[in-house]
Motif scaffolding. Structure first.
Motif, short mmCIF file in Angstrom:
data_model
loop_
_atom_site.label_atom_id
_atom_site.label_comp_id
_atom_site.label_asym_id
_atom_site.label_seq_id
_atom_site.Cartn_x
_atom_site.Cartn_y
_atom_site.Cartn_z
N VAL A 90 0.81 -1.11 0.07
CA VAL A 90 0.10 0.05 -0.02
C VAL A 90 0.73 1.10 0.04
CG1 VAL A 90 -0.12 0.08 2.74
CG2 VAL A 90 -2.04 1.22 1.16
N VAL A 91 0.39 2.29 -0.82
CA VAL A 91 1.22 3.58 -0.80
C VAL A 91 0.36 4.40 -0.31
CG1 VAL A 91 2.46 4.98 -2.17
CG2 VAL A 91 2.56 2.80 -2.87
N THR A 92 0.55 5.16 0.63
CA THR A 92 -0.39 6.30 1.20
C THR A 92 0.47 7.67 1.11
OG1 THR A 92 0.52 5.84 3.37
CG2 THR A 92 -1.50 4.68 2.59
N THR A 93 -0.46 8.69 0.91
CA THR A 93 -0.06 10.09 1.01
C THR A 93 -0.05 10.67 2.30
OG1 THR A 93 -0.59 10.06 -1.52
CG2 THR A 93 -0.11 12.10 -0.39
N GLU A 94 0.95 11.24 2.83
CA GLU A 94 0.57 11.75 4.06
C GLU A 94 1.03 13.29 4.02
OE1 GLU A 94 3.31 9.72 6.49
OE2 GLU A 94 2.11 7.86 6.71
N TYR A 95 0.39 14.23 5.01
CA TYR A 95 0.71 15.69 4.83
C TYR A 95 0.85 15.87 6.27
CZ TYR A 95 -1.59 15.49 0.47
OH TYR A 95 -2.01 15.22 -1.06
N PRO A 96 1.91 15.87 6.76
CA PRO A 96 2.35 16.17 8.15
C PRO A 96 1.95 17.65 8.57
CG PRO A 96 4.22 15.14 6.83
CD PRO A 96 3.23 15.75 6.01
N ASP A 97 1.50 17.47 10.12
CA ASP A 97 1.23 18.95 10.51
C ASP A 97 1.71 19.08 11.91
OD1 ASP A 97 -0.01 21.01 11.61
OD2 ASP A 97 -1.66 21.18 10.44
N PRO A 98 2.78 19.49 12.07
CA PRO A 98 3.44 19.41 13.58
C PRO A 98 2.61 19.96 14.48
CG PRO A 98 5.07 20.29 11.82
CD PRO A 98 3.95 20.38 11.21
N LEU A 99 1.70 21.25 14.14
CA LEU A 99 0.87 21.77 15.30
C LEU A 99 -0.07 20.73 15.72
CD1 LEU A 99 0.62 25.35 13.84
CD2 LEU A 99 1.96 24.66 15.95
N LYS A 100 -0.62 20.03 14.78
CA LYS A 100 -1.63 18.90 15.00
C LYS A 100 -1.26 17.77 15.66
CE LYS A 100 -5.04 20.00 11.36
NZ LYS A 100 -5.88 19.63 10.00
N THR A 101 0.08 17.26 15.39
CA THR A 101 0.75 16.47 15.92
C THR A 101 0.80 16.75 17.55
OG1 THR A 101 1.75 15.55 13.98
CG2 THR A 101 2.68 14.57 15.99
N LEU A 102 1.57 18.04 17.76
CA LEU A 102 1.77 18.33 19.15
C LEU A 102 0.37 18.51 19.90
CD1 LEU A 102 4.24 19.22 20.96
CD2 LEU A 102 3.58 21.56 20.29
N ASP A 103 -0.54 18.86 19.33
CA ASP A 103 -1.89 19.03 20.03
C ASP A 103 -2.52 17.67 20.30
OD1 ASP A 103 -4.44 20.67 20.73
OD2 ASP A 103 -5.23 19.28 19.16
N ARG A 104 -2.37 16.82 19.67
CA ARG A 104 -2.76 15.41 19.82
C ARG A 104 -2.08 14.82 21.03
NH1 ARG A 104 -3.09 14.53 14.14
NH2 ARG A 104 -1.24 13.90 14.03
N ALA A 105 -0.77 15.21 21.16
CA ALA A 105 -0.13 14.52 22.18
C ALA A 105 -0.34 15.37 23.42
CB ALA A 105 1.67 14.91 21.96
N ILE A 106 -0.71 16.46 23.47
CA ILE A 106 -1.03 17.19 24.81
C ILE A 106 -2.61 16.51 25.07
CG2 ILE A 106 -1.63 19.23 25.68
CD1 ILE A 106 0.25 20.61 23.77
N ARG A 107 -3.50 16.53 24.20
CA ARG A 107 -4.60 15.92 24.49
C ARG A 107 -4.76 14.55 25.07
NH1 ARG A 107 -8.99 18.99 22.84
NH2 ARG A 107 -8.18 21.07 21.65
N ARG A 108 -3.79 13.86 24.59
CA ARG A 108 -3.83 12.66 25.12
C ARG A 108 -3.26 12.46 26.51
NH1 ARG A 108 -1.40 10.87 20.01
NH2 ARG A 108 0.74 11.16 20.70
N ASP A 109 -2.36 13.38 26.98
CA ASP A 109 -1.92 13.43 28.28
C ASP A 109 -3.17 14.05 29.12
OD1 ASP A 109 0.52 12.67 27.67
OD2 ASP A 109 1.40 14.57 27.60
N LEU A 110 -4.00 14.96 28.56
CA LEU A 110 -5.17 15.33 29.35
C LEU A 110 -6.42 14.78 29.09
CD1 LEU A 110 -4.13 19.27 28.94
CD2 LEU A 110 -3.60 17.74 30.78
N ARG A 111 -6.41 13.65 28.61
CA ARG A 111 -7.66 12.95 28.27
C ARG A 111 -8.43 12.75 29.45
NH1 ARG A 111 -3.69 9.28 26.82
NH2 ARG A 111 -3.80 7.64 28.35
N HIS A 112 -8.16 12.69 30.53
CA HIS A 112 -8.88 12.67 31.78
C HIS A 112 -9.73 13.83 32.04
CE1 HIS A 112 -5.25 14.38 33.04
NE2 HIS A 112 -5.73 14.67 34.27
N LEU A 113 -9.28 14.89 31.59
CA LEU A 113 -9.73 16.10 31.93
C LEU A 113 -10.75 16.63 30.51
CD1 LEU A 113 -7.10 18.28 33.60
CD2 LEU A 113 -8.99 17.10 34.72
N ASP A 114 -10.51 16.06 29.57
CA ASP A 114 -11.06 16.56 28.26
C ASP A 114 -12.59 16.21 28.13
OD1 ASP A 114 -11.18 17.70 25.73
OD2 ASP A 114 -9.90 16.47 24.69
N PHE A 115 -13.26 17.01 27.30
CA PHE A 115 -14.75 16.68 27.05
C PHE A 115 -15.06 15.37 26.56
CE2 PHE A 115 -17.87 16.93 23.57
CZ PHE A 115 -18.93 17.20 24.35
#
Length: 349
Positions: A90-115
């Motif tokens: 399989v060949v997939t096209t990816e469009y990296p976004d450092p800001l979104k990647t960082l946001d997901r990492a923070i939200r994973r750490d705070l998922r116990h407080l998240d909506f």
């Protein structure tokens, strides 16, 4: 003069259309509930914790040039070869976004407080469907399945748990007869509500030795299933790879085709049933080989070049391919069956 409100007539809507509408309504409800949560004390506490997270300002010192390079599109090539000789790529096209990647990492750490959204069944189901379907598909290929068994009931059995109990008895008795028997089993519910079982496995021999007598294998399997089904009654059927299992123009051949077929039943069951239920069962110790993965910058390679590389990676016995131009995804797989006939070639655009 008040305008009359008309109710939309959905009697002619397809199941897919109703599902799309339900998903859309779910998104609207989630957005409204999140807006209320953000205005509450819980939302304020979450924003405060987010702003104090160690990663919150991690990209402030990164230059614009570095950010631009980090956002450059890339291609990921994944090739997996199975012991049976089957291969897929399989060949997939990816469009990296450092800001979104960082946001997901923070939200994973705070998922116990998240909506927390209680009505998000559709989102959870879609994620679970993808995981389960891929798991089933890869296990089928790793086993090199070449046969599909179907276990049906004479009675209209609508109790899912009763079906699972019958199948468990069937499974135990088949192991005693066949020994090292491996399978992947999924349930399908018919329009009338009755359940039956599909199994991806290996083809039965024409005869099985019972004591000192050689008997037809189908007769043995049918007797075992009817014994396990008990008062419900039942029937056993085996469709080998030479037969047509669907209404398609070509017969289904090889482990790859059976894998897609059985994975489709998993997806169907998960869309129609409640969450938290067992979706499929399989033999233990089915080892899926790891995939070779390589990442290429879009500036250095083209999709066409990587498609050619995918062809080279799987070999000559190509059974099927597909390309989604909107998602930028290409898939190819080979056929490990002896009766392989290559499909008509189609140009890649």
């Amino acid at each position: 003069m008040s305008a009359s409100v008309k109710t939309l007539d959905k009697t002619g809507w397809s199941v897919a259309a109703l599902r799309r509408e339900a998903r859309h309504n779910g998104w609207k409800a989630k957005a409204a509930a999140r807006k209320v949560w953000e205005a509450s004390e819980a939302g304020e506490a979450y924003r405060d914790a987010y702003n104090r997270h160690p990663l919150c300002n991690a990209l402030d010192a990164v230059t614009d040039e570095s950010m631009e390079r980090s956002r450059a599109p890339r291609y990921r090539l994944k090739v997996r070869t199975f012991p049976t000789g089957h291969a897929e790529a399989v060949v997939t096209t990816e469009y990296p976004d450092p800001l979104k990647t960082l946001d997901r990492a923070i939200r994973r750490d705070l998922r116990h407080l998240d909506f927390k959204w209680e009505g998000g069944r559709d989102e959870n189901v879609e994620r679970a469907v993808r995981r389960a379907s891929q798991d089933v598909r890869l296990k089928c290929k790793a086993m090199g399945v070449n046969s599909l068994w179907t276990l049906t009931f004479r009675e209209n059995v609508t109790d899912r748990q009763a079906v699972l109990r019958c199948f468990d008895q069937f499974r135990r008795r088949v192991v005693k007869v066949l020994g090292d028997w491996r399978y992947i089993a999924v349930l399908e519910r018919q329009e009338r509500g009755a359940w039956h079982v599909h199994l991806a496995t290996h083809a039965l021999p024409s005869r099985i030795v019972q004591g000192d007598v050689r008997v037809k294998s189908w007769d043995v399997m049918r007797a075992i299933w009817r014994s396990a089904a008990g008062e419900f009654g039942g029937n056993f059927d085996e469709a080998k790879k030479q037969k047509r299992w669907s209404k398609g123009a070509r017969p289904i051949q090889g482990a790859g085709a059976i894998a897609r077929y059985i994975a489709g039943y998993v997806a169907k069951d998960m869309h129609e049933s409640e969450l938290g239920q067992k979706r499929y069962s399989s033999s233990r110790n089915i080892e899926v080989p790891p995939a070779y993965t390589a990442v290429f910058d879009a500036a250095d390679e083209t999709m066409r070049a990587l498609i050619e590389l995918a062809y080279a990676g799987v070999g000559e016995r190509v059974a099927s391919t597909w390309f989604n131009s909107n998602r930028g995804v290409f898939f190819i797989e080979t056929d490990d069956s002896r009766s392989f006939r290559p499909p008509p070639s189609e140009p890649v655009h």
